[in-house]
Motif scaffolding. Structure first.
Motif, PDB file in Angstrom:
ATOM      1  N   PRO A  27      75.634 -46.717 -14.209  1.00  0.00           N
ATOM      2  CA  PRO A  27      74.986 -45.450 -14.576  1.00  0.00           C
ATOM      3  C   PRO A  27      73.901 -45.122 -13.545  1.00  0.00           C
ATOM      4  CG  PRO A  27      75.108 -46.918 -16.471  1.00  0.00           C
ATOM      5  CD  PRO A  27      75.529 -47.715 -15.268  1.00  0.00           C
ATOM      6  N   ILE A  28      73.637 -43.852 -13.354  1.00  0.00           N
ATOM      7  CA  ILE A  28      72.694 -43.416 -12.313  1.00  0.00           C
ATOM      8  C   ILE A  28      71.361 -44.144 -12.397  1.00  0.00           C
ATOM      9  CG2 ILE A  28      71.370 -41.457 -11.423  1.00  0.00           C
ATOM     10  CD1 ILE A  28      73.737 -39.668 -12.295  1.00  0.00           C
ATOM     11  N   LEU A  29      70.812 -44.280 -13.581  1.00  0.00           N
ATOM     12  CA  LEU A  29      69.519 -44.950 -13.741  1.00  0.00           C
ATOM     13  C   LEU A  29      69.597 -46.408 -13.310  1.00  0.00           C
ATOM     14  CD1 LEU A  29      66.578 -44.717 -14.678  1.00  0.00           C
ATOM     15  CD2 LEU A  29      67.356 -45.261 -16.992  1.00  0.00           C
ATOM     16  N   LEU A  30      70.627 -47.126 -13.754  1.00  0.00           N
ATOM     17  CA  LEU A  30      70.792 -48.515 -13.327  1.00  0.00           C
ATOM     18  C   LEU A  30      71.051 -48.596 -11.832  1.00  0.00           C
ATOM     19  CD1 LEU A  30      72.890 -50.405 -16.022  1.00  0.00           C
ATOM     20  CD2 LEU A  30      70.473 -50.611 -15.489  1.00  0.00           C
ATOM     21  N   GLY A  31      71.804 -47.639 -11.314  1.00  0.00           N
ATOM     22  CA  GLY A  31      72.055 -47.608  -9.876  1.00  0.00           C
ATOM     23  C   GLY A  31      70.769 -47.506  -9.080  1.00  0.00           C
ATOM     24  N   GLY A  32      69.830 -46.705  -9.572  1.00  0.00           N
ATOM     25  CA  GLY A  32      68.539 -46.598  -8.890  1.00  0.00           C
ATOM     26  C   GLY A  32      67.818 -47.923  -8.834  1.00  0.00           C
TER      27      GLY A  32
END
Length: 147
Positions: free
Chosen positions: A63-68
């Protein structure tokens, strides 16, 4: 009602919460901050031993947040870490928790995160990641994805 007023932010939070909740269940922990830190530490340890291409492929499935958080402090030009033993890999997790929880069971954490990844990331990607690891580290992954 939105949390942030921006749909893209609300959506990525909503997509990340199940990952954290599932890891809470796998670890049997209630402290979501500690669970998130365990996820982050394990993702960093894994990322830093992959090639740039493989680390990017794995990161693209988060997910985008985890990717960050996955890409946080990443140095893609650095050579991948060549941990050859399970203990050397687990030491990265122990080091992460050195001051906050020095008695953390790093192997339990890594096995739980790898189980979560094997359930949420495509089988092909997990197979590629596992195949980049030496045999002593492959055993940390669930048996059903190593077969």
């Amino acid at each position: 009602m939105t949390m942030t007023g921006l749909d893209v932010f609300d959506t990525t939070v909503q997509n990340t919460i199940p990952w954290v909740n599932e890891l809470c269940n796998k670890l049997g922990w209630e402290n979501k901050h500690k669970v998130f830190q365990a996820l982050r530490a394990t993702l960093h340890a894994l990322r830093d031993r992959l090639t740039i291409e493989e680390a990017s492929h794995l990161g693209a499935q988060l997910p985008i947040l985890l990717g960050g958080f996955y890409y946080e402090n990443w140095r893609p030009g650095a050579a991948p870490i060549k941990d050859r033993t399970k203990d050397a890999f687990l030491q990265h997790i122990r080091d992460y928790f050195r001051t906050s929880d020095p008695n953390i069971d790093a192997e339990t954490v890594v096995r739980a995160v790898f189980k979560l990844l094997s359930e949420r990331v495509t089988r092909g990607e997990i197979t590629d990641v596992i195949n980049m690891m030496p045999p002593t580290l492959r055993e940390l992954w669930p048996e059903e994805v190593r077969a």
